[in-house]
Write a protein that holds these residues in place. Structure first.
Motif, PDB file in Angstrom:
ATOM      1  N   ARG A 105      -4.093  -8.786   0.831  1.00 58.29           N
ATOM      2  CA  ARG A 105      -4.213  -8.872   2.252  1.00 58.29           C
ATOM      3  C   ARG A 105      -3.043  -9.768   2.686  1.00 58.29           C
ATOM      4  NH1 ARG A 105      -9.952 -11.706   3.167  1.00 58.29           N
ATOM      5  NH2 ARG A 105      -9.350 -12.905   1.425  1.00 58.29           N
TER       6      ARG A 105
ATOM      7  N   CYS B 100      -5.519  -0.344   2.461  1.00 57.14           N
ATOM      8  CA  CYS B 100      -5.250   0.172   3.949  1.00 57.14           C
ATOM      9  C   CYS B 100      -6.398   1.221   4.340  1.00 57.14           C
ATOM     10  CB  CYS B 100      -3.761   1.040   3.823  1.00 57.14           C
ATOM     11  SG  CYS B 100      -2.404   0.218   3.594  1.00 57.14           S
ATOM     12  N   ASP B 101      -6.930   1.988   3.320  1.00 55.30           N
ATOM     13  CA  ASP B 101      -7.880   2.970   3.527  1.00 55.30           C
ATOM     14  C   ASP B 101      -9.143   2.063   4.107  1.00 55.30           C
ATOM     15  OD1 ASP B 101      -6.504   5.060   2.805  1.00 55.30           O
ATOM     16  OD2 ASP B 101      -7.551   5.449   0.956  1.00 55.30           O
TER      17      ASP B 101
ATOM     18  N   ILE C 213      -0.054  -7.398   2.909  1.00 54.40           N
ATOM     19  CA  ILE C 213       0.203  -6.179   3.695  1.00 54.40           C
ATOM     20  C   ILE C 213      -0.418  -6.568   5.218  1.00 54.40           C
ATOM     21  CG2 ILE C 213      -0.423  -4.711   1.997  1.00 54.40           C
ATOM     22  CD1 ILE C 213      -3.181  -4.037   3.327  1.00 54.40           C
ATOM     23  N   ARG C 214      -0.893  -7.485   5.546  1.00 59.59           N
ATOM     24  CA  ARG C 214      -1.443  -7.666   6.853  1.00 59.59           C
ATOM     25  C   ARG C 214      -0.292  -7.614   7.896  1.00 59.59           C
ATOM     26  NH1 ARG C 214      -5.121 -12.747   9.132  1.00 59.59           N
ATOM     27  NH2 ARG C 214      -5.590 -11.673  10.868  1.00 59.59           N
TER      28      ARG C 214
ATOM     29  N   CYS D  15      -9.130  -0.756   5.462  1.00 64.53           N
ATOM     30  CA  CYS D  15      -8.637  -1.215   7.038  1.00 64.53           C
ATOM     31  C   CYS D  15      -8.868  -0.074   8.174  1.00 64.53           C
ATOM     32  CB  CYS D  15      -7.041  -1.708   7.122  1.00 64.53           C
ATOM     33  SG  CYS D  15      -6.987  -3.270   6.154  1.00 64.53           S
ATOM     34  N   GLN D  16      -8.553   1.215   7.497  1.00 61.33           N
ATOM     35  CA  GLN D  16      -8.640   2.177   8.489  1.00 61.33           C
ATOM     36  C   GLN D  16      -9.952   2.931   8.625  1.00 61.33           C
ATOM     37  OE1 GLN D  16      -5.582   4.831   6.994  1.00 61.33           O
ATOM     38  NE2 GLN D  16      -4.101   3.545   7.670  1.00 61.33           N
TER      39      GLN D  16
ATOM     40  N   HIS E 221       1.951  -5.746   8.082  1.00 63.56           N
ATOM     41  CA  HIS E 221       2.257  -4.030   8.204  1.00 63.56           C
ATOM     42  C   HIS E 221       1.374  -3.200   8.810  1.00 63.56           C
ATOM     43  CE1 HIS E 221       5.913  -5.497   5.916  1.00 63.56           C
ATOM     44  NE2 HIS E 221       5.125  -6.013   5.071  1.00 63.56           N
ATOM     45  N   ILE E 222       0.072  -4.014   9.059  1.00 59.00           N
ATOM     46  CA  ILE E 222      -0.940  -3.144   9.497  1.00 59.00           C
ATOM     47  C   ILE E 222      -1.236  -3.459  10.938  1.00 59.00           C
ATOM     48  CG2 ILE E 222      -3.720  -2.775   9.523  1.00 59.00           C
ATOM     49  CD1 ILE E 222      -2.356  -1.926   6.931  1.00 59.00           C
TER      50      ILE E 222
ATOM     51  N   VAL F  13      -2.959  -1.273  -2.736  1.00 59.05           N
ATOM     52  CA  VAL F  13      -2.280  -1.369  -1.509  1.00 59.05           C
ATOM     53  C   VAL F  13      -3.012   0.051  -0.431  1.00 59.05           C
ATOM     54  CG1 VAL F  13      -0.409  -1.115   0.118  1.00 59.05           C
ATOM     55  CG2 VAL F  13      -0.335  -2.605  -1.718  1.00 59.05           C
ATOM     56  N   LYS F  14      -3.008   1.029  -1.107  1.00 59.23           N
ATOM     57  CA  LYS F  14      -3.396   2.385  -0.583  1.00 59.23           C
ATOM     58  C   LYS F  14      -5.175   2.162  -0.467  1.00 59.23           C
ATOM     59  CE  LYS F  14      -3.997   7.249  -0.580  1.00 59.23           C
ATOM     60  NZ  LYS F  14      -4.904   7.155   0.261  1.00 59.23           N
TER      61      LYS F  14
END
Length: 115
Positions: free
Chosen positions: A55, A11-12, A58-59, A14-15, A61-62, A7-8
């Motif tokens: 995806r 997220c990385d 977590i989607r 995505c960011q 939450h992003i 998940v991390k």
């Protein structure tokens, strides 16, 4: 613990975190496409397929920070209050707006204002 690490990593991605691995992912795996829009490849590594499977989890939450819109995929990123536009309106919205599926939000902004 493995899922938390994955998940991390997602997220990385995505960011667009400033690391060599994330730059490699964006260059060779995503190729200027949204992480949310690519299909599940069957011939890729098990790790990459695991990340893509996460995806859906977590989607929601992003959330994307609009800023100048340069790093935001207009149809796929979660920047609008109604969720990602592709989820709210379907793929027809892209054709109806005569837009490219990977259009960035900046294409409808001028000097950080909506056109």
């Amino acid at each position: 613990m493995e899922q938390g690490s994955n998940v991390k990593q997602l997220c990385d991605i995505c960011q667009k975190k400033d690391t060599l691995w994330i730059a490699w992912i964006h260059t060779f795996k995503l190729k200027n496409r949204s992480i949310w829009s690519i299909s599940m490849p069957h011939d890729n590594s098990r790790f990459w397929r695991k990340l893509l499977k996460l995806r859906r989890t977590i989607r929601p939450h992003i959330e994307a920070m609009v800023g100048n819109g340069e790093g935001i995929y207009m149809w796929y990123d979660n920047w609008h209050s109604q969720s990602p536009l592709i989820d709210s309106y379907g793929e027809d919205v892209i054709r109806n707006f005569n837009s490219h599926p990977q259009a960035k939000l900046k294409t409808i902004m001028l000097d950080n204002e909506w056109i």
